[in-house]
Structures are given as C-alpha cells and as structure tokens.
Scaffold this motif. Sequence first.
Motif, mmCIF file in Angstrom:
data_model
loop_
_atom_site.group_PDB
_atom_site.id
_atom_site.type_symbol
_atom_site.label_atom_id
_atom_site.label_comp_id
_atom_site.label_asym_id
_atom_site.label_seq_id
_atom_site.Cartn_x
_atom_site.Cartn_y
_atom_site.Cartn_z
ATOM 1 N N UNK A 25 30.253 42.091 44.634
ATOM 2 C CA UNK A 25 30.305 40.664 43.762
ATOM 3 C C UNK A 25 31.484 40.667 42.766
ATOM 4 N N UNK A 26 31.515 39.400 42.158
ATOM 5 C CA UNK A 26 32.434 39.456 41.253
ATOM 6 C C UNK A 26 31.755 38.616 40.142
ATOM 7 N N UNK A 27 32.443 38.719 38.721
ATOM 8 C CA UNK A 27 32.285 38.055 37.459
ATOM 9 C C UNK A 27 33.544 37.666 36.979
ATOM 10 N N UNK A 28 33.439 36.371 36.517
ATOM 11 C CA UNK A 28 34.656 35.799 36.064
ATOM 12 C C UNK A 28 34.460 35.169 34.607
ATOM 13 N N UNK A 29 35.272 35.331 33.820
ATOM 14 C CA UNK A 29 35.277 34.777 32.536
ATOM 15 C C UNK A 29 36.407 34.028 32.103
ATOM 16 N N UNK A 30 36.183 32.601 32.074
ATOM 17 C CA UNK A 30 37.187 31.735 31.860
ATOM 18 C C UNK A 30 38.201 31.836 33.191
ATOM 19 N N UNK A 31 37.966 31.888 34.206
ATOM 20 C CA UNK A 31 38.496 32.072 35.373
ATOM 21 C C UNK A 31 39.356 33.120 35.738
ATOM 22 N N UNK A 32 39.048 34.378 35.194
ATOM 23 C CA UNK A 32 39.623 35.411 35.186
ATOM 24 C C UNK A 32 38.476 36.589 35.569
ATOM 25 N N UNK A 33 38.745 37.610 36.616
ATOM 26 C CA UNK A 33 37.803 38.760 36.962
ATOM 27 C C UNK A 33 37.874 39.590 35.834
ATOM 28 N N UNK A 34 36.676 39.918 35.566
ATOM 29 C CA UNK A 34 36.236 40.767 34.478
ATOM 30 C C UNK A 34 36.457 42.394 35.061
ATOM 31 N N UNK A 35 36.181 42.317 36.430
ATOM 32 C CA UNK A 35 36.102 43.697 37.072
ATOM 33 C C UNK A 35 37.340 44.565 36.796
ATOM 34 N N UNK A 36 37.165 45.878 36.205
ATOM 35 C CA UNK A 36 38.200 46.826 36.062
ATOM 36 C C UNK A 36 39.112 46.268 34.965
ATOM 37 N N UNK A 37 38.741 45.292 33.861
ATOM 38 C CA UNK A 37 39.435 44.812 33.088
ATOM 39 C C UNK A 37 38.686 45.316 31.595
ATOM 40 N N UNK A 38 39.405 44.877 30.530
ATOM 41 C CA UNK A 38 38.463 45.252 29.282
ATOM 42 C C UNK A 38 39.084 44.402 27.933
ATOM 43 N N UNK A 39 40.179 43.681 28.206
ATOM 44 C CA UNK A 39 40.681 42.899 27.135
ATOM 45 C C UNK A 39 39.903 41.586 26.924
#
Length: 231
Positions: free
Chosen positions: A56-70
Amino acid sequence: MIQIENIKKRFDRLQVLDGVSLTINRPGIFAILGPNGSGKTTLLKSILGMVLPQSGNIQLNGESTLKEWKYRNQIGYLPQIARFPDNLSVREVIEMIKTIRSQPANEQPLIERFSLQDFLDKKLGNLSGGTRQKVNIVLTFMFDCELYILDEPTAGLDPVALIQLKDLIGAEKEKGKTFMITTHIMNLVEELSDEIVFLLDGKIYFKGSLEELKQKTGQQDLEHAIAQILQ
C-alpha cells in the motif's frame, strides 16, 4: 491532504490492517474509533512512519511518506504513552524537543494554559500522570503543524485540563488544522468530531458523520451505535 491506499500490515500471523484505504482532503476533526486490536494505533503509526506496511501507499499533500522523514515536520504527535527520561526536568525536555525538531516553537502560552509554570524545574519522574500528560500536550502543540495526530489525548487529565485541551483543539481547527484522534471517551467524540472512521478487524467499517452512523445503526447516541456494530 492524506491519501491512504490499500494499506496492509501483519505482525507475525496477526493481520492488523487489511487493505485500509482512507482519504482526508479537508481540515477538521476525524475520530478514529474501533475496539481494542482493531488497528487504530497501527494506522496512525503508519502515517507517522513508525510502522512500515507490507503493501500500500500513504501520501501527505500528494507526496508519498514511505521511506521519507521530512514530512513529519508537518505533524504534531501526541502518543498514548510518551516516554522520556525521568531524570529530565520539564524545562529540559521542552528544550530537547525544540532542538531535535529545529522548528520555531511557542511553548509559553501552552505552559500558562495548562498551569505548568511551577513544574518547569521538576523532574518528570516526580510528576503525576496527569501533569506529565499536560507536558506532552505542550510538546505536541508548541509547533505550528497542519496535521495533529492524538492517540488517547485525555489520559489522566483533570476536568479543567480537559476543557483547556478541547478549547485548544477547537482553536486550532478554526485555523484550518486537521486532527486524527483516537479515544474511548465517546462524549468527546460527539462534542468535537466532524467525521468518524470506525475500524473493525483491520478494515474500515464506516466513515461518515455522527448522524450518518446513528442512521446506519438505528441508534440515538454514539455509545449505543458502536455497541450495535460490535454485537
């Protein structure tokens, strides 16, 4: 703002989230409800990146959060149990979190709102559970975030502090902020929430307003509506 697509998460043989999809595209207060073990906290921790889903995938404001931290700098998080070293003072833990996040903070009005002025130099280990929760609320709201995730935020609060928390949430909502809240206090949900998301067996059973849930279950209040679902 938040787009969750077919999230699945398993711990060993236990399927905690089973294809959860959820869209929150407007400000407001969203109550995430469900029985114990339904996946509420796992869902919130997946949004925060504290739990990594298998698919699956999770986006916050159109950007994927997976493997991100900012993106986490856009989120204020109040965990169900916040653990900090007991030998730190309230003042020290506030300064520590400010240093870690490296964002502008405005803690003084919150310290005054929750009457913590006399506790700033006291060690966390010497505080009552309710006072520690007030400190955790300060740590959550002292940063200006667009999304606040609150996991059982009322734990240990006295009636005065509870009123202050509800007023604070309401004021932030008026500024266009979004809240995802888990709680077992049903009158808090009835008083504050714009929408209810009910999780059952790792799936979303219901998403909509309180009135829509009452109509779906044929009940007159939230407590009986949830009892009807669980029967």
